[in-house]
Design a protein around this motif. Structure first.
Motif, short mmCIF file in Angstrom:
data_model
loop_
_atom_site.label_atom_id
_atom_site.label_comp_id
_atom_site.label_asym_id
_atom_site.label_seq_id
_atom_site.Cartn_x
_atom_site.Cartn_y
_atom_site.Cartn_z
N ASN A 53 6.61 81.41 -94.76
CA ASN A 53 5.56 80.47 -94.38
C ASN A 53 4.57 80.25 -95.54
N VAL A 54 5.13 79.94 -96.70
CA VAL A 54 4.34 79.67 -97.90
C VAL A 54 4.83 78.37 -98.53
N ALA A 71 9.01 87.59 -106.11
CA ALA A 71 8.43 88.33 -104.98
C ALA A 71 6.92 88.47 -105.15
N ASP A 72 6.47 88.70 -106.38
CA ASP A 72 5.03 88.79 -106.64
C ASP A 72 4.35 87.46 -106.36
N LEU A 73 5.00 86.36 -106.72
CA LEU A 73 4.48 85.03 -106.44
C LEU A 73 4.38 84.81 -104.92
N ASN A 79 -1.09 86.05 -99.58
CA ASN A 79 -2.48 86.52 -99.60
C ASN A 79 -3.45 85.34 -99.57
N GLU A 80 -3.12 84.28 -100.29
CA GLU A 80 -3.96 83.08 -100.28
C GLU A 80 -3.98 82.46 -98.90
N GLY A 81 -2.83 82.43 -98.23
CA GLY A 81 -2.76 81.88 -96.88
C GLY A 81 -3.56 82.70 -95.88
N ALA A 82 -3.61 84.00 -96.09
CA ALA A 82 -4.35 84.88 -95.17
C ALA A 82 -5.86 84.67 -95.33
#
Length: 84
Positions: A53-54, A71-73, A79-82
């Motif tokens: 969901n990114v 995976a880091d991306l 994290n930005e979405g959260a």
């Protein structure tokens, strides 16, 4: 979500996209898989976007050198979405 957890979830996407078994690992890149071409790359990116969901910006995925960086991306996007 850790890189290991993300890679585990990515395995499902890879299983759906590739005909042959491809074992997801941090050091794996497109150069390591014969059938990994530009069309499969698009399928992978779309599958990952849906699974996690990114959304990625133009050029971001291409800038990653291997699945560990990818995976880091994914983790950064999650994290930005959260925070939103």
């Amino acid at each position: 979500m850790t890189q290991t957890e993300i890679l585990g979830k990515m395995q499902t996407v890879f299983d759906d996209v590739f005909l042959d078994d491809v074992k997801v690992a941090p050091e794996l890149s497109a150069n390591d898989v014969e059938e990994w071409d530009s069309l499969l790359q698009i399928s992978l990116v779309l599958g990952v976007e849906k699974a996690f969901n990114v959304r990625f910006r133009v050029g971001e995925v291409e800038a990653t050198k291997n699945l560990g960086e990818f995976a880091d991306l994914i983790q950064r996007r999650m994290n930005e979405g959260a925070k939103a």
